[in-house]
Design a protein around this motif. Sequence first.
Motif, PDB file in Angstrom:
ATOM      1  N   ARG A 161       4.720   4.653  -4.233  1.00 54.68           N
ATOM      2  CA  ARG A 161       4.675   4.070  -2.896  1.00 54.68           C
ATOM      3  C   ARG A 161       3.240   3.789  -2.423  1.00 54.68           C
ATOM      4  O   ARG A 161       3.025   3.514  -1.246  1.00 54.68           O
ATOM      5  N   ILE A 180       9.090  -1.101  -0.707  1.00 56.86           N
ATOM      6  CA  ILE A 180       9.007   0.356  -0.620  1.00 56.86           C
ATOM      7  C   ILE A 180       8.038   0.893  -1.665  1.00 56.86           C
ATOM      8  O   ILE A 180       7.221   1.780  -1.383  1.00 56.86           O
ATOM      9  N   GLY A 181       8.114   0.362  -2.885  1.00 59.64           N
ATOM     10  CA  GLY A 181       7.221   0.827  -3.942  1.00 59.64           C
ATOM     11  C   GLY A 181       7.536   0.158  -5.263  1.00 59.64           C
ATOM     12  O   GLY A 181       8.538  -0.530  -5.413  1.00 59.64           O
ATOM     13  N   HIS A 203       2.287  10.182  -3.496  1.00 56.38           N
ATOM     14  CA  HIS A 203       2.851   8.860  -3.232  1.00 56.38           C
ATOM     15  C   HIS A 203       4.060   8.559  -4.114  1.00 56.38           C
ATOM     16  O   HIS A 203       4.477   7.403  -4.210  1.00 56.38           O
TER      17      HIS A 203
END
Length: 216
Positions: free
Chosen positions: A153, A206-207, A128
């Motif tokens: 993410r 997005i993260g 991720h």
Amino acid sequence: MESDPARTRLLQLADERRVSLSRLSQMLGKNSSYLQQFVRKGSPRRLEEQDRGMLARFFGVDERELGKMKENSYVIPDQSRKRDWIDVPRLMVGASAGPGADPDGELVFDTIRFSWRWLRSMGLQPGHLSTIVVSGDSMEPSLRDGDEILVDRTLRPLRDGIHVVRVGDSLLVKRLDTGRPGKIMLISDNPAYPPVECAAPDVEVIGRVVWKGGRI
């Protein structure tokens, strides 16, 4: 074509890391269909040694999982250390710490190696994670133009902190204030940039930024 463990393993690793064969091919400096042809059509019959090595480092696995070593190869993989390091993809996008920048597309062009133990201590999952470069000065002094940031993410409940977000066609790195229902405030650390209030549906998170690196 008879099933090949190396091709099956490559597909499995790409699926776990959530990266396409096309992006991996571009990371190797090959045509975007290179690995697709390797997996689906058996051409080339085996990966070149350099390509196999780069993929193995990217996924943090033994090279032998992606094909046989040459008979005259003196490389002896150390099974006990193969999980010590994780290669996190660097994406060919820039998160603007300024008025806003158009993303160039999420293409993997390189990797940065992190300690698996450190990632685990931070509660981070390699599949991720990705890194991108900061563009602009609105997050100074926390983040400077050219800094590399590690973005997690993982889908989690939204909380305050520095995040990479997409607003319209622009990719931004900002602090998020979620104190008002239905609203998200995008805050710059540089006082020269005023906060921007957005409707929550207009902000795609997005993260979360969990690490930075850059020149001194």
